[in-house]
Motif scaffolding. Sequence first.
Motif, mmCIF file in Angstrom:
data_model
loop_
_atom_site.group_PDB
_atom_site.id
_atom_site.type_symbol
_atom_site.label_atom_id
_atom_site.label_comp_id
_atom_site.label_asym_id
_atom_site.label_seq_id
_atom_site.Cartn_x
_atom_site.Cartn_y
_atom_site.Cartn_z
ATOM 1 N N VAL A 3 0.819 -1.221 0.000
ATOM 2 C CA VAL A 3 0.000 0.000 0.000
ATOM 3 C C VAL A 3 0.852 1.271 0.000
ATOM 4 C CG1 VAL A 3 -1.979 -1.155 1.073
ATOM 5 C CG2 VAL A 3 -0.224 -0.096 2.523
ATOM 6 N N GLU A 4 2.121 1.138 0.365
ATOM 7 C CA GLU A 4 3.047 2.293 0.331
ATOM 8 C C GLU A 4 4.376 1.792 -0.207
ATOM 9 O OE1 GLU A 4 0.775 5.395 2.648
ATOM 10 O OE2 GLU A 4 2.435 5.406 1.192
ATOM 11 N N ARG A 5 5.018 2.651 -1.029
ATOM 12 C CA ARG A 5 6.333 2.273 -1.587
ATOM 13 C C ARG A 5 7.157 3.549 -1.700
ATOM 14 N NH1 ARG A 5 4.337 -0.023 -5.448
ATOM 15 N NH2 ARG A 5 4.762 -2.257 -5.263
ATOM 16 N N VAL A 6 8.197 3.666 -0.874
ATOM 17 C CA VAL A 6 9.067 4.855 -0.932
ATOM 18 C C VAL A 6 10.503 4.383 -1.089
ATOM 19 C CG1 VAL A 6 7.569 6.480 0.322
ATOM 20 C CG2 VAL A 6 9.044 4.944 1.608
ATOM 21 N N ALA A 7 11.270 5.102 -1.882
ATOM 22 C CA ALA A 7 12.659 4.691 -2.125
ATOM 23 C C ALA A 7 13.531 5.913 -2.381
ATOM 24 C CB ALA A 7 12.730 3.744 -3.312
#
Length: 206
Positions: A121-125
Amino acid sequence: MRFVLASQSPARLAVLKAAGVTPVVRVSGVDEDAVAAGLGEPTPASLVTALAVAKAEAVAVDERDAVVIGCDSMLLTADGQVQGKPATTEIARERWGRMAGTTGTLLTGHALLVVRDGEVVERVAEHEGTLVRFAEPTAAELDAYLATGEPLHVAGAFTLDGLGGWFVEGIDGDPSSVIGISLPLTRRLLRRVGLSVADLWQAPER
Ligand SMILES: Nc1nc2c(ncn2[C@H]2C[C@H](O)[C@@H](COP(=O)(O)OP(=O)(O)OP(=O)(O)O)O2)c(=O)[nH]1
């Protein structure tokens, strides 16, 4: 909250544990060469970030409710080469021959995924870069360092917190990122998905 480190790296686990967080460890098994080959001509920063994402994604598929973090580290040398772990002692020697007395950038990609009910549901990089000023080991010192085997298992053929520390004159930036996972960057990534490191400190290992 279940916090999963998608890495076999003992260094990354040690950094997190020293900072009060004991993650569940799940090795991603990602074929880094295959991922890199599919990227075309990535910049060094986009390469380590894409590899971190691939590792986190590979582990997240097997999670139902968790926060998963993956990382990838490489050294960008002063002459523009991007280096992972040296495959042989001779490669490590050749690299030190070029690294000694120069300043490189240790790049570490970070990817943090939030999985709920089996869905990401969340993807940060993001990536972190730390300047590393290398000393000039004598021939005898370099022989001895290579003989320990340590340089073979680490990106850039050196460690900051191990035997390699004798040959690091100084750094400019985040030390934990050099070792393998940036604590301040991980804190910022957690905040971007509405979480706090305090949530992790409170989470017992399950
Ligand atoms: N202790 C220590 N380890 C370092 C240092 N610099 C790099 N490393 C290690 C951390 C990682 O284990 C390794 C970088 O390689 P990778 O990012 O591909 O991770 P690795 O293959 O070890 O595990 P992973 O792919 O995450 O399952 O080098 C350092 O200064 N100190």
